[in-house]
Design an enzyme around this catalytic site. Structure first.
Site, PDB file in Angstrom:
ATOM      1  N   ASP A 184      -5.732 -13.424   9.430  1.00 48.27           N
ATOM      2  CA  ASP A 184      -4.557 -13.343   8.546  1.00 48.27           C
ATOM      3  C   ASP A 184      -3.411 -14.245   9.016  1.00 48.27           C
ATOM      4  OD1 ASP A 184      -5.720 -11.560   6.792  1.00 48.27           O
ATOM      5  OD2 ASP A 184      -4.833  -9.781   7.707  1.00 48.27           O
ATOM      6  N   ASP A 237     -10.904 -11.474  10.748  1.00 49.97           N
ATOM      7  CA  ASP A 237      -9.843 -11.722   9.779  1.00 49.97           C
ATOM      8  C   ASP A 237      -8.519 -11.873  10.541  1.00 49.97           C
ATOM      9  OD1 ASP A 237      -8.634 -11.853   7.322  1.00 49.97           O
ATOM     10  OD2 ASP A 237      -8.779  -9.720   6.881  1.00 49.97           O
ATOM     11  N   HIS A 247       0.889  -1.164   0.000  1.00 56.52           N
ATOM     12  CA  HIS A 247       0.000   0.000   0.000  1.00 56.52           C
ATOM     13  C   HIS A 247       0.930   1.217   0.000  1.00 56.52           C
ATOM     14  CE1 HIS A 247      -2.377  -2.972   2.352  1.00 56.52           C
ATOM     15  NE2 HIS A 247      -3.433  -2.410   1.832  1.00 56.52           N
ATOM     16  N   ASP A 289      -4.565 -13.829  -2.200  1.00 60.31           N
ATOM     17  CA  ASP A 289      -3.952 -13.429  -0.928  1.00 60.31           C
ATOM     18  C   ASP A 289      -3.948 -14.674  -0.058  1.00 60.31           C
ATOM     19  OD1 ASP A 289      -3.302 -10.889  -1.626  1.00 60.31           O
ATOM     20  OD2 ASP A 289      -4.346  -9.915   0.032  1.00 60.31           O
ATOM     21  N   ASP A 298      -0.720 -12.466   2.565  1.00 58.26           N
ATOM     22  CA  ASP A 298      -1.374 -11.452   3.388  1.00 58.26           C
ATOM     23  C   ASP A 298      -1.574 -12.103   4.763  1.00 58.26           C
ATOM     24  OD1 ASP A 298      -2.615  -9.273   4.364  1.00 58.26           O
ATOM     25  OD2 ASP A 298      -4.192  -9.167   2.849  1.00 58.26           O
ATOM     26  N   ASP A 320       2.364   1.947   3.333  1.00 63.77           N
ATOM     27  CA  ASP A 320       3.298   0.965   3.917  1.00 63.77           C
ATOM     28  C   ASP A 320       4.733   1.398   3.635  1.00 63.77           C
ATOM     29  OD1 ASP A 320       1.078  -0.649   4.321  1.00 63.77           O
ATOM     30  OD2 ASP A 320       1.408  -1.768   2.464  1.00 63.77           O
ATOM     31  N   GLU A 335     -10.510  -7.095  -4.481  1.00 62.81           N
ATOM     32  CA  GLU A 335     -10.293  -8.123  -3.450  1.00 62.81           C
ATOM     33  C   GLU A 335     -11.542  -8.179  -2.570  1.00 62.81           C
ATOM     34  OE1 GLU A 335      -6.509  -7.915  -1.335  1.00 62.81           O
ATOM     35  OE2 GLU A 335      -7.489  -8.712   0.454  1.00 62.81           O
ATOM     36  N   HIS A 362     -10.974 -14.009   3.702  1.00 65.59           N
ATOM     37  CA  HIS A 362     -12.142 -13.214   3.327  1.00 65.59           C
ATOM     38  C   HIS A 362     -13.268 -14.124   2.847  1.00 65.59           C
ATOM     39  CE1 HIS A 362      -9.523  -9.397   2.404  1.00 65.59           C
ATOM     40  NE2 HIS A 362      -9.380  -9.841   3.647  1.00 65.59           N
ATOM     41  N   GLU A 391      -8.827 -13.756  -1.293  1.00 61.66           N
ATOM     42  CA  GLU A 391      -8.122 -14.015  -0.032  1.00 61.66           C
ATOM     43  C   GLU A 391      -8.874 -15.092   0.748  1.00 61.66           C
ATOM     44  OE1 GLU A 391      -6.481 -10.723   2.087  1.00 61.66           O
ATOM     45  OE2 GLU A 391      -6.967 -11.580   4.036  1.00 61.66           O
TER      46      GLU A 391
HETATM   47  C1  XUL Z   1      -7.477  -6.493   4.477  1.00 56.98           C
HETATM   48  C2  XUL Z   1      -6.654  -6.937   3.342  1.00 56.98           C
HETATM   49  C3  XUL Z   1      -5.809  -5.892   2.705  1.00 56.98           C
HETATM   50  C4  XUL Z   1      -5.705  -6.006   1.223  1.00 56.98           C
HETATM   51  C5  XUL Z   1      -5.001  -4.866   0.561  1.00 56.98           C
HETATM   52  O1  XUL Z   1      -8.304  -7.474   4.996  1.00 56.98           O
HETATM   53  O2  XUL Z   1      -6.685  -8.089   2.976  1.00 56.98           O
HETATM   54  O3  XUL Z   1      -4.566  -5.930   3.311  1.00 56.98           O
HETATM   55  O4  XUL Z   1      -5.061  -7.188   0.854  1.00 56.98           O
HETATM   56  O5  XUL Z   1      -5.532  -3.644   0.888  1.00 56.98           O
HETATM   57 CO    CO Z   2      -5.637  -9.098   1.497  1.00 59.47          CO
END
Ligand code: XUL
Ligand code: CO
Length: 439
Positions: free
Chosen positions: A310, A308, A102, A297, A339, A105, A233, A272, A269
């Protein structure tokens, strides 16, 4: 420049019997699977935000990890450069060929967007310099349109036209940087594109505005030579109560409605998809059958938690079914972006490597097993046979579109009683998967 991850060597493939924690057990980049090297099947990417940014903070406690990487103060340009140094050393040690970012970042965000943009110019020059002489590339870039308080009511969906312009400005700059770094893709994750209550929301108006912003981004991107894919996404919720890009099917419908489907694919993802009440495999399949499976992702959630998390992916079942979808779809135009972040108590540099080794090995094993499932053939064959009644007779007429409701009704009348559609054999098929996985 001095070494940051001291004592951690380049990670090599040592095979499944190795007990060395700093080695790959399954990821063997040059091993050929179904005619392609593992490294080509699996273009892994490092997520700048989790790996170089996230330091273990949660709602109840502050950082547990030191991610200053030697900089004297965090959130400075010195720190931004230290993150670049750490990121490149990290990717080189693991043999990771791509990164995703991003805008914010890469550099600390200033109050004035013009200052932030100057910082982005400076840091992208430095990243470009670091890329020289390596085979590391940018998988995708994106703009963070969810962290700054101005986006509290959304970005493309904001009620404020001024905020909408800030979103546009960030997208423009993030696209500039993505193109400068040779990025393969550009992502829209609509973290604030949704609503908390319909009592204050004009859904149609907001969706039209989001689509217009995406169209403007495509037009601008193409005008500066970006030839890659744009991605949505999908995610159903978090941070908003309801997000417009709820899941793959919803995002595909949106892209088609607004004529964006030629320029966009999806970045799916795992965590998600499960938040949307689907399996990871489901959203991959829906994307693939619509020709929109672009990138992934790579992470996983926790079935006991409703948010989430991750996590680094370690479910070989999920990774196998993911790779089965990817292989059947003929591969990705994007890659596998981790991710994923270390758990808060996994707070050392070594843990950062363990996370990626786990993720890369899980997907390598998934690839090996998915190829074995396809080679075994029983699943594909079963699915084909299950629809055999459409190969001839009335079934073939249905498939070719060459029939009428009257003709089908007459066919049923002749049969009098319903035919036996045959067993779905789910338990048998699951046992085939286990047999292939564990043999
Ligand atoms: C948030 C997520 C983000 C996207 C990019 O849940 O997955 O990090 O991958 O904005
Ligand atoms: Co993501």
């Amino acid at each position: 420049m001095s070494e940051i991850f001291k004592g951690i060597p380049a990670i090599a493939y040592e095979g499944k019997d190795s007990k060395n924690p700093l080695s790959f057990k399954y990821y063997d980049p040059d091993r050929v699977i179904m005619g392609k090297k593992m490294s080509e099947h699996l273009p892994f990417a490092m997520a700048w935000w989790h790996n170089l940014g996230a330091a273990g903070t949660d709602m109840f406690g502050r950082d547990t990890m030191d991610k200053s990487f030697g900089a004297s103060e965090k959130a400075t340009m010195e720190h931004a450069r230290a993150k670049v140094d750490a990121g490149f050393e990290f990717m080189e040690k693991l043999g990771i060929k791509y990164f995703c970012f991003h805008d914010v970042d890469l550099v600390p965000e200033a109050d004035d967007i013009n200052v932030t943009n100057e910082r982005l110019d400076e840091i992208s020059d430095y990243i470009l310099e670091k890329m020289q002489g390596t085979d590391i590339k940018c998988l995708w870039g994106t703009a963070n349109m969810f962290g700054n308080p101005r986006f509290m009511n959304g970005a493309g969906s904001s009620n404020s036209a001024d905020v909408y312009c800030f979103a546009a400005a960030q997208i423009k700059k993030a696209l500039d940087v993505t193109v400068k770094l040779g990025g393969r893709g550009y992502v829209f994750w609509g973290g604030r594109e949704g609503y908390e209550t319909l009592l204050n929301t004009d859904v149609k108006f907001e969706q039209e505005n989001i689509a217009r912003l995406m169209r403007l981004a495509v037009d601008y991107g193409r005008s500066i030579g970006f030839t890659g894919d744009f991605y949505i996404e999908p995610k159903p919720k978090e941070p908003m109560k309801h997000q417009y890009d709820f899941d793959a099917a919803t995002a595909i419908g949106f892209l088609r409605q607004y004529g964006l489907d030629k320029d966009f694919k999806l970045n799916i993802e795992a965590n998600h998809a499960t938040l949307a009440g689907h399996t990871f495999q489901h959203d991959l399949r829906i994307s693939a059958i619509n020709g929109m499976l672009g990138s992934i992702d790579a992470n996983q959630g926790d079935t006991l938690l409703g948010w989430d998390t991750d996590e680094f992916p370690w479910s070989v079942y999920e990774a196998t079914m993911c790779m089965y979808e990817v292989l059947e779809a003929g591969g990705l135009t994007g890659g596998f972006n981790f991710d994923s972040k270390n758990r808060r108590p996994s707070n050392t540099y070594e843990d950062m490597f363990h996370g990626f080794i786990l993720g890369m090995d899980t997907f390598a094993l998934g690839l090996i097993k998915a190829a074995a499932l396809i080679d075994d053939g029983r699943i594909d064959e079963f699915i084909k046979e299950r629809y055999a009644s459409y190969k001839t007779g009335i079934g073939a007429k249905i498939r070719s579109g060459n029939t009428t409701l009257e003709e089908l009704a007459a066919h049923a009348a002749d049969l009098k009683a319903p035919a036996d559609p045959g067993s779905g054999r789910q338990e048998y098929l699951e046992s085939v998967v286990n047999q292939v996985l564990f043999s």
